[in-house]
Design a protein around this motif. Structure first.
Motif, PDB file in Angstrom:
ATOM      1  N   LYS A 150       0.848  -1.204   0.000  1.00  0.00           N
ATOM      2  CA  LYS A 150       0.000   0.000   0.000  1.00  0.00           C
ATOM      3  C   LYS A 150       0.879   1.249   0.000  1.00  0.00           C
ATOM      4  O   LYS A 150       1.803   1.377   0.795  1.00  0.00           O
ATOM      5  CB  LYS A 150      -0.922   0.016   1.218  1.00  0.00           C
ATOM      6  N   LEU A 167      -4.592  -6.046 -11.458  1.00  0.00           N
ATOM      7  CA  LEU A 167      -5.913  -5.561 -11.064  1.00  0.00           C
ATOM      8  C   LEU A 167      -6.696  -6.632 -10.302  1.00  0.00           C
ATOM      9  O   LEU A 167      -7.284  -6.366  -9.244  1.00  0.00           O
ATOM     10  CB  LEU A 167      -6.689  -5.123 -12.306  1.00  0.00           C
ATOM     11  N   LEU A 170      -5.160  -7.279  -6.803  1.00  0.00           N
ATOM     12  CA  LEU A 170      -5.521  -6.223  -5.857  1.00  0.00           C
ATOM     13  C   LEU A 170      -6.953  -6.415  -5.362  1.00  0.00           C
ATOM     14  O   LEU A 170      -7.239  -6.299  -4.163  1.00  0.00           O
ATOM     15  CB  LEU A 170      -5.372  -4.854  -6.518  1.00  0.00           C
ATOM     16  N   ARG A 171      -7.847  -6.715  -6.302  1.00  0.00           N
ATOM     17  CA  ARG A 171      -9.244  -6.915  -5.928  1.00  0.00           C
ATOM     18  C   ARG A 171      -9.391  -8.089  -4.962  1.00  0.00           C
ATOM     19  O   ARG A 171     -10.130  -8.008  -3.969  1.00  0.00           O
ATOM     20  CB  ARG A 171     -10.096  -7.137  -7.179  1.00  0.00           C
ATOM     21  N   LEU A 175      -8.008  -4.642  -2.066  1.00  0.00           N
ATOM     22  CA  LEU A 175      -7.393  -3.340  -2.312  1.00  0.00           C
ATOM     23  C   LEU A 175      -7.923  -2.720  -3.596  1.00  0.00           C
ATOM     24  O   LEU A 175      -8.411  -3.422  -4.494  1.00  0.00           O
ATOM     25  CB  LEU A 175      -5.866  -3.491  -2.427  1.00  0.00           C
ATOM     26  N   GLN A 176      -7.813  -1.420  -3.696  1.00  0.00           N
ATOM     27  CA  GLN A 176      -8.157  -0.688  -4.905  1.00  0.00           C
ATOM     28  C   GLN A 176      -6.866  -0.306  -5.648  1.00  0.00           C
ATOM     29  O   GLN A 176      -5.813  -0.165  -5.015  1.00  0.00           O
ATOM     30  CB  GLN A 176      -8.941   0.583  -4.559  1.00  0.00           C
ATOM     31  N   PRO A 177      -6.944  -0.107  -6.964  1.00  0.00           N
ATOM     32  CA  PRO A 177      -5.744   0.359  -7.679  1.00  0.00           C
ATOM     33  C   PRO A 177      -5.169   1.639  -7.087  1.00  0.00           C
ATOM     34  O   PRO A 177      -3.954   1.848  -7.109  1.00  0.00           O
ATOM     35  CB  PRO A 177      -6.257   0.575  -9.107  1.00  0.00           C
ATOM     36  N   SER A 178      -6.043   2.469  -6.549  1.00  0.00           N
ATOM     37  CA  SER A 178      -5.586   3.728  -5.952  1.00  0.00           C
ATOM     38  C   SER A 178      -4.801   3.528  -4.654  1.00  0.00           C
ATOM     39  O   SER A 178      -4.168   4.458  -4.158  1.00  0.00           O
ATOM     40  CB  SER A 178      -6.780   4.650  -5.683  1.00  0.00           C
ATOM     41  N   ASP A 179      -4.844   2.310  -4.104  1.00  0.00           N
ATOM     42  CA  ASP A 179      -4.094   2.035  -2.878  1.00  0.00           C
ATOM     43  C   ASP A 179      -2.597   1.878  -3.140  1.00  0.00           C
ATOM     44  O   ASP A 179      -1.798   1.858  -2.191  1.00  0.00           O
ATOM     45  CB  ASP A 179      -4.618   0.763  -2.205  1.00  0.00           C
ATOM     46  N   ALA A 314     -14.005  -6.336 -14.841  1.00  0.00           N
ATOM     47  CA  ALA A 314     -13.118  -5.810 -13.796  1.00  0.00           C
ATOM     48  C   ALA A 314     -12.318  -4.613 -14.308  1.00  0.00           C
ATOM     49  O   ALA A 314     -12.132  -3.626 -13.583  1.00  0.00           O
ATOM     50  CB  ALA A 314     -12.167  -6.906 -13.318  1.00  0.00           C
ATOM     51  N   SER A 317     -14.745  -1.684 -14.397  1.00  0.00           N
ATOM     52  CA  SER A 317     -15.090  -1.162 -13.070  1.00  0.00           C
ATOM     53  C   SER A 317     -13.924  -0.407 -12.444  1.00  0.00           C
ATOM     54  O   SER A 317     -14.124   0.511 -11.638  1.00  0.00           O
ATOM     55  CB  SER A 317     -15.543  -2.298 -12.148  1.00  0.00           C
ATOM     56  N   GLY A 318     -12.694  -0.774 -12.841  1.00  0.00           N
ATOM     57  CA  GLY A 318     -11.526  -0.072 -12.328  1.00  0.00           C
ATOM     58  C   GLY A 318     -11.177   1.176 -13.116  1.00  0.00           C
ATOM     59  O   GLY A 318     -10.230   1.883 -12.770  1.00  0.00           O
TER      60      GLY A 318
END
Length: 346
Positions: A150, A167, A170-171, A175-179, A314, A317-318
């Motif tokens: 992170k 991706l 992370l999911r 976690l989110q990609p922004s993390d 996915a 959505s990301g």
């Protein structure tokens, strides 16, 4: 991009009947979708096929080396012009522009191409377990899970199969990609970034995974097993699919590719030796790759399409593609019967 010219001529009388039979099986199929239909032309004469130059896109130690190792590059009834790409996304761009007719990529690049409405179709597939698809950390890293990354930098090639793996991983980890900080790089730059500390992790695929493990002591933090669908695709320009001569040559190449994948699965050590010779990678690296990243040919079955649809959703959505779409609209089944015959499912 490096262009190589390879010409092998078969005794035409020996191949024309085979190709006519193959194309007869294919001629009843066409890529009918919600958005387009790519016509399937009929058979061509041996003389016409002999005049075809098929432009094939490849990646490092990819199909060209595999065909050579397995003997499937012999007695081609058409000419082949090879072009080498660093990853799938530029190969797809070349197919869309008409610079190549057909090429081999991972599971994610065709989705980005489909989202961009590129005139390219998926025409065949192979499947592996995803062991060589990896998120790597450097030697000495204390990270034991994605959560430990992170706020850290993860290098990846945009639009590649590794991008999809990152991706999904992370999911799965909540976690989110922004993390994390995603840094888009070429495979060679990703290697350098992990080595010199510019990146805390690197998402990539074999043989790059094996090279990083053996050469700089990188460690697999998360493999693709249980995360990725393990698919690889052959993709073709829609213009080439509509051309009788190119279609016949692609049909033959798809069949030879399926046979070559089967050979590599049962001859990993032989494949590793040729792989090393063709690429300059050490035998240690190619042996790991050959035993770990085994690909087997499959037809474009419902499971392949379903799992690709999951990845597409996915990515949408990301925010990595503008919107989701029906993956079946970029799949052309005309060569399924030929692949089924090779794998014994005809």
């Amino acid at each position: 991009m490096t262009d190589l010219r390879q010409r092998h001529r078969a005794p035409l009388a020996l191949v024309v009947l085979m190709l006519a039979t193959l194309l007869s099986a294919c001629s009843g199929a066409q890529a009918t979708t919600a958005t387009r239909t790519v016509p399937t032309p009929g058979p061509v004469s041996s003389a016409d096929l002999a005049g075809v130059t098929l432009k094939v896109g490849d990646q490092k130690a990819g199909l060209q080396a595999l065909l050579k190792a397995s003997g499937q590059d012999k007695d081609l009834p058409y000419a082949v012009e090879w072009s080498t790409f660093t990853a799938g996304p530029p190969l797809l761009e070349a197919a869309a522009s008409g610079a190549i007719d057909v090429g081999t990529v991972g599971n994610t690049p065709p989705i980005f191409a489909g989202a961009a409405k590129s005139p390219v179709s998926i025409v065949s597939a192979s499947r592996g377990e995803g062991q060589g698809d990896a998120i790597l950390v450097a030697k000495g890293s204390t990270a034991t899970s994605l959560a430990d990354l992170k706020g850290r930098t993860i290098a990846v090639t945009k639009g590649s199969s590794a991008h999809g793996h990152l991706l999904l991983a992370l999911r799965k980890a909540g976690l989110q990609p922004s993390d994390v900080k995603i840094s888009y790089v070429s495979p060679s730059d990703g290697y350098a970034a992990l080595k010199n500390g510019a990146a805390d992790a690197w998402a990539v695929w074999d043989p790059y995974t094996a090279a990083a493990e053996k050469e700089i002591g990188a460690r697999i933090l998360v493999s693709g097993v249980g995360i990725v669908n393990g698919l690889g695709f052959q993709v073709a320009s829609n213009r080439s699919l509509a051309d009788a001569g190119k279609n016949a040559a692609i049909a033959d190449l798809v069949t030879r590719s399926a046979r070559a994948y089967q050979w590599s699965a049962s001859h990993p050590d032989e494949w590793a030796r040729v792989y090393s010779s063709e690429t300059g990678l050490s035998l240690d690296v190619t042996t790991v790759q050959a035993h770990r990243s085994i690909k087997r040919p499959i037809t474009l079955d419902p499971e392949a399409i379903r799992s690709s649809q999951d990845l597409t959703d996915a990515l949408a959505s990301g925010g990595f593609i503008p919107a989701s779409f029906d993956v079946s609209t970029i799949v052309d089944h005309r060569y399924d019967a030929a692949v089924a015959a090779v794998i014994g499912k005809a």
